[in-house]
Design a protein around this motif. Structure first.
Motif, PDB file in Angstrom:
ATOM      1  N   ARG A  20      -4.242 -10.080  17.256  1.00  0.00           N
ATOM      2  CA  ARG A  20      -4.616  -9.970  15.847  1.00  0.00           C
ATOM      3  C   ARG A  20      -6.124  -9.774  15.722  1.00  0.00           C
ATOM      4  NH1 ARG A  20      -2.250 -15.013  13.135  1.00  0.00           N
ATOM      5  NH2 ARG A  20      -3.215 -14.150  11.263  1.00  0.00           N
ATOM      6  N   CYS A  35       7.029  -6.793  11.035  1.00  0.00           N
ATOM      7  CA  CYS A  35       6.096  -7.905  11.169  1.00  0.00           C
ATOM      8  C   CYS A  35       6.350  -8.883  10.030  1.00  0.00           C
ATOM      9  CB  CYS A  35       4.642  -7.447  11.193  1.00  0.00           C
ATOM     10  SG  CYS A  35       3.990  -6.851   9.635  1.00  0.00           S
ATOM     11  N   ARG A  46      -6.017 -14.296   7.598  1.00  0.00           N
ATOM     12  CA  ARG A  46      -6.425 -14.823   8.890  1.00  0.00           C
ATOM     13  C   ARG A  46      -5.949 -16.245   9.132  1.00  0.00           C
ATOM     14  NH1 ARG A  46     -12.614 -14.143   8.751  1.00  0.00           N
ATOM     15  NH2 ARG A  46     -11.942 -12.229   7.737  1.00  0.00           N
ATOM     16  N   GLY A  85      -4.947 -16.838  17.058  1.00  0.00           N
ATOM     17  CA  GLY A  85      -4.740 -15.838  18.097  1.00  0.00           C
ATOM     18  C   GLY A  85      -4.739 -16.413  19.491  1.00  0.00           C
ATOM     19  N   THR A 125      -5.224  -7.363  10.529  1.00  0.00           N
ATOM     20  CA  THR A 125      -4.194  -6.583  11.209  1.00  0.00           C
ATOM     21  C   THR A 125      -3.658  -7.332  12.420  1.00  0.00           C
ATOM     22  OG1 THR A 125      -5.274  -4.532  10.514  1.00  0.00           O
ATOM     23  CG2 THR A 125      -3.679  -4.369  12.293  1.00  0.00           C
ATOM     24  N   VAL A 126      -2.352  -7.227  12.607  1.00  0.00           N
ATOM     25  CA  VAL A 126      -1.686  -7.728  13.802  1.00  0.00           C
ATOM     26  C   VAL A 126      -1.151  -6.530  14.577  1.00  0.00           C
ATOM     27  CG1 VAL A 126       0.258  -9.052  14.694  1.00  0.00           C
ATOM     28  CG2 VAL A 126      -1.057  -9.929  12.792  1.00  0.00           C
TER      29      VAL A 126
END
Length: 126
Positions: free
Chosen positions: A72, A96, A30, A55, A78-79
């Motif tokens: 995200r 990614c 994160r 984000g 997860t993106v």
């Protein structure tokens, strides 16, 4: 080290709206700026979209502005890349990437990213 795994690609009709996912594992996901890149057949890999670690800041290449959305979910590591109004020229392998050397900023160059997924193929039929 961060491990990235993309999914969600496949054969899509023009105008379709698939969503790509990039699941991260390993170090603190994160906190990292993330990006999506793509490589079409016979072409070099190019920048598509990027997102800051919060984000709150995003950036897109001109050809996908207004059609693609990067987001995200920190809780799920997860993106996402939501793709709308797909065109045949969007056909490519989508990758990614994570920039693990910093916790701030937003980045558009491949050289700024140190961790990459294996890619997922998106093929758009006309």
């Amino acid at each position: 080290q961060v491990q990235l795994v993309e999914s969600g690609g496949g054969l899509v009709q023009a105008g379709g709206s698939p969503r790509l996912s990039c699941a991260a594992s390993g170090r603190t996901f994160r906190s990292y700026p993330m990006g999506w890149f793509r490589q079409a057949p016979g072409k070099e890999r190019e920048f598509v979209a990027a997102i800051s670690w919060t984000g709150g800041n995003t950036h897109y290449t001109d050809s996908v502005k207004g059609r693609f959305t990067i987001s995200r979910d920190g809780a799920k590591n997860t993106v996402f890349l939501e793709m709308n109004s797909l065109k045949p020229e969007d056909t490519a392998v989508y990758y990614c990437a994570a920039r693990t050397s910093t916790y701030s900023g937003i980045y558009y160059s491949q050289a700024d990213y140190g961790s990459w997924g294996q890619g997922t193929q998106v093929t758009v039929s006309s």
